[in-house]
Design a protein around this motif. Structure first.
Motif, PDB file in Angstrom:
ATOM      1  N   TYR A 149      12.988   2.519   6.151  1.00  0.00           N
ATOM      2  CA  TYR A 149      12.926   1.570   7.252  1.00  0.00           C
ATOM      3  C   TYR A 149      12.723   0.160   6.698  1.00  0.00           C
ATOM      4  O   TYR A 149      11.813  -0.558   7.063  1.00  0.00           O
ATOM      5  CB  TYR A 149      11.754   1.909   8.177  1.00  0.00           C
ATOM      6  N   TRP A 172       4.580  -7.119  17.100  1.00  0.00           N
ATOM      7  CA  TRP A 172       4.718  -5.836  17.740  1.00  0.00           C
ATOM      8  C   TRP A 172       3.533  -5.546  18.638  1.00  0.00           C
ATOM      9  O   TRP A 172       2.458  -6.112  18.478  1.00  0.00           O
ATOM     10  CB  TRP A 172       4.826  -4.741  16.682  1.00  0.00           C
ATOM     11  N   VAL A 200      10.053  -6.545   5.638  1.00  0.00           N
ATOM     12  CA  VAL A 200       9.317  -5.715   6.592  1.00  0.00           C
ATOM     13  C   VAL A 200       9.584  -4.242   6.299  1.00  0.00           C
ATOM     14  O   VAL A 200      10.733  -3.813   6.220  1.00  0.00           O
ATOM     15  CB  VAL A 200       9.718  -6.030   8.045  1.00  0.00           C
ATOM     16  N   SER A 232       8.738  -0.521   7.884  1.00  0.00           N
ATOM     17  CA  SER A 232       8.260   0.029   9.149  1.00  0.00           C
ATOM     18  C   SER A 232       8.639   1.497   9.277  1.00  0.00           C
ATOM     19  O   SER A 232       9.504   2.001   8.558  1.00  0.00           O
ATOM     20  CB  SER A 232       8.841  -0.750  10.331  1.00  0.00           C
ATOM     21  N   SER A 288       3.808   3.395  15.730  1.00  0.00           N
ATOM     22  CA  SER A 288       4.609   2.917  14.602  1.00  0.00           C
ATOM     23  C   SER A 288       3.768   2.012  13.714  1.00  0.00           C
ATOM     24  O   SER A 288       2.716   1.510  14.125  1.00  0.00           O
ATOM     25  CB  SER A 288       5.840   2.147  15.091  1.00  0.00           C
ATOM     26  N   TYR A 289       4.234   1.830  12.485  1.00  0.00           N
ATOM     27  CA  TYR A 289       3.613   0.844  11.611  1.00  0.00           C
ATOM     28  C   TYR A 289       4.652  -0.190  11.218  1.00  0.00           C
ATOM     29  O   TYR A 289       5.852   0.097  11.129  1.00  0.00           O
ATOM     30  CB  TYR A 289       2.996   1.502  10.364  1.00  0.00           C
ATOM     31  N   ASN A 290       4.187  -1.408  11.004  1.00  0.00           N
ATOM     32  CA  ASN A 290       5.043  -2.502  10.563  1.00  0.00           C
ATOM     33  C   ASN A 290       4.269  -3.310   9.531  1.00  0.00           C
ATOM     34  O   ASN A 290       3.161  -3.784   9.805  1.00  0.00           O
ATOM     35  CB  ASN A 290       5.423  -3.411  11.737  1.00  0.00           C
ATOM     36  N   THR A 334       4.572  -6.482   6.817  1.00  0.00           N
ATOM     37  CA  THR A 334       5.309  -7.634   6.307  1.00  0.00           C
ATOM     38  C   THR A 334       4.783  -7.983   4.925  1.00  0.00           C
ATOM     39  O   THR A 334       3.588  -8.248   4.758  1.00  0.00           O
ATOM     40  CB  THR A 334       5.139  -8.844   7.243  1.00  0.00           C
ATOM     41  N   GLN A 393       6.939   1.975  -0.076  1.00  0.00           N
ATOM     42  CA  GLN A 393       7.029   2.721   1.178  1.00  0.00           C
ATOM     43  C   GLN A 393       6.656   4.186   0.985  1.00  0.00           C
ATOM     44  O   GLN A 393       6.016   4.793   1.853  1.00  0.00           O
ATOM     45  CB  GLN A 393       8.427   2.629   1.788  1.00  0.00           C
ATOM     46  N   GLU A 419       0.262  -3.724  10.272  1.00  0.00           N
ATOM     47  CA  GLU A 419       0.022  -3.428  11.688  1.00  0.00           C
ATOM     48  C   GLU A 419       0.323  -1.971  11.963  1.00  0.00           C
ATOM     49  O   GLU A 419       1.382  -1.472  11.586  1.00  0.00           O
ATOM     50  CB  GLU A 419       0.887  -4.327  12.575  1.00  0.00           C
ATOM     51  N   VAL A 420      -0.626  -1.279  12.571  1.00  0.00           N
ATOM     52  CA  VAL A 420      -0.429   0.107  13.004  1.00  0.00           C
ATOM     53  C   VAL A 420      -0.865   0.211  14.457  1.00  0.00           C
ATOM     54  O   VAL A 420      -2.046   0.036  14.771  1.00  0.00           O
ATOM     55  CB  VAL A 420      -1.228   1.106  12.150  1.00  0.00           C
TER      56      VAL A 420
END
Length: 355
Positions: free
Chosen positions: A5, A24, A43, A45, A52-54, A56, A70, A218-219
């Motif tokens: 991703y 998000w 990013v 994700s 979801s997680y994102n 940066t 990842q 971010e999760v």
């Protein structure tokens, strides 16, 4: 086969100002207007924990390094899910919940840390934060797997009393010199209000160990940032204005090397006989909150602690919650119902993030 991703954004230097897009989930702003040269941002994700997680990452990296990062990220998230999920029958948490009353259980470091954070916030909020509140949540029809299109009813007093008898974090005993945990009565622990923040912290520590210093993790809406953004500035995050639909942020804050979490009661509720029943329940009474505090945002070095605190403070109400924040030097931002609109308040420790 694991799905990649990865997306990359490279922005060349320009001599005019531009604006970034929304963040998000609960947050809708990554960066404010800027005119200086930007660095490359990547990013990463994917899905996790029912959300979801994102992530940066700022700075140039090879495709090989991104794939390695990842893989490490996905492995950490999978492990935490196996520890703390209530949707996996054989997760460590579910096995603990099924263990006999009074039996000492030697738990993993991760589960112990999650329970220790829960104990800390339980004490700070005088029981307003309680990860054993599940039976009451289910009784009111706000539990996992509930069809919110179905009509929900106000529980009978006797049923509420019976559900409350199964609630009480103070029935848990955590070993001081070991990871042994036991329970004094039949309680069921649900760590959904702290596990995402904990996952954010674990991912942040992993990235730092990999010599990645400028990032945003971010999760499910919980955030932790490190270093600087693409403009070589502190990260700018927007706090969402309470609404049934995403709106412009109520306040943008500048943070670095910190976690941030928001909790609010404004999207999940039902109405019976003209009375609004919030999904935010007070574990001490077993009933929905009735105060005017609509949203709580907490900034702390630990995203897990911010995650749990935001939930507990949102139960307490603006007066008691602000007192807790002042006494403990917590950085908190409140959005409060005021007639047809909202007003904002923040603790003294939050002031530094507004400039």
């Amino acid at each position: 086969m694991r799905t990649s991703y990865l997306t990359t954004s490279v922005v060349k230097a320009k001599n005019f100002c531009t604006k970034t897009g929304p963040l998000w989930a609960l947050f809708c702003l990554l960066l404010v207007l800027g005119c200086e040269q930007r660095r490359e941002a990547v990013v990463i994700s994917g899905p996790t924990m029912g959300t979801s997680y994102n992530i940066t990452l700022v700075g140039q990296r090879s495709q090989q390094e991104l794939e390695r990062l990842q893989a490490g990220i996905d492995a950490i998230l999978e492990h935490i899910n196996q520890v703390a999920s209530t949707y996996i029958d054989d997760s460590e948490l579910m096995l603990f919940n099924a263990a006999p009353i009074g039996r000492p259980i030697d738990v993993s470091n991760e589960l112990y840390e999650l329970l220790a954070i829960s104990a800390q916030v339980f004490a700070l909020t005088s029981g307003a934060y309680d990860v054993t509140v599940g039976p009451v949540v289910n009784l009111w029809g706000f539990g996992p797997g509930v069809d919110f299109s179905q009509q929900r009813q106000v529980p009978e007093a006797e049923a509420l009393t019976q559900a409350l008898a199964k609630v009480g974090f103070d029935s848990l005993s955590l070993g001081e010199d070991s990871h042994v945990v036991s329970k004094a009565k039949a309680i069921s622990v649900d760590l959904s209000s702290v596990a995402k923040g904990y996952a954010v912290d674990e991912l942040a520590e992993y990235l730092l160990a990999q010599n990645v210093v400028d990032f945003l993790v971010e999760v499910g809406g919980e955030i932790r940032v490190s270093g600087q953004n693409r403009r070589n500035e502190p990260w700018r995050i927007g706090i969402e204005m309470p609404s049934l639909t995403p709106t412009d942020p109520a306040q943008a804050v500048s943070i670095t090397d910190a976690g941030m979490a928001t909790s609010g009661d404004y999207r999940n509720f039902f109405v019976r006989d003209g009375i609004r029943y919030s999904h935010t329940l007070d574990p001490r009474t077993g009933r929905p909150i009735t105060h005017n505090l609509a949203s709580v945002t907490v900034i702390d070095a630990s995203s897990a602690l911010a995650d749990a605190l935001a939930t507990g403070l949102s139960v307490m109400g603006e007066t008691d919650a602000m007192e807790v924040c002042r006494l403990n030097q917590l950085a908190c931002f409140f959005i409060i119902h005021d007639g047809e609109g909202f007003v904002e308040q923040h603790s003294p420790a939050f002031e530094v993030y507004l400039h």
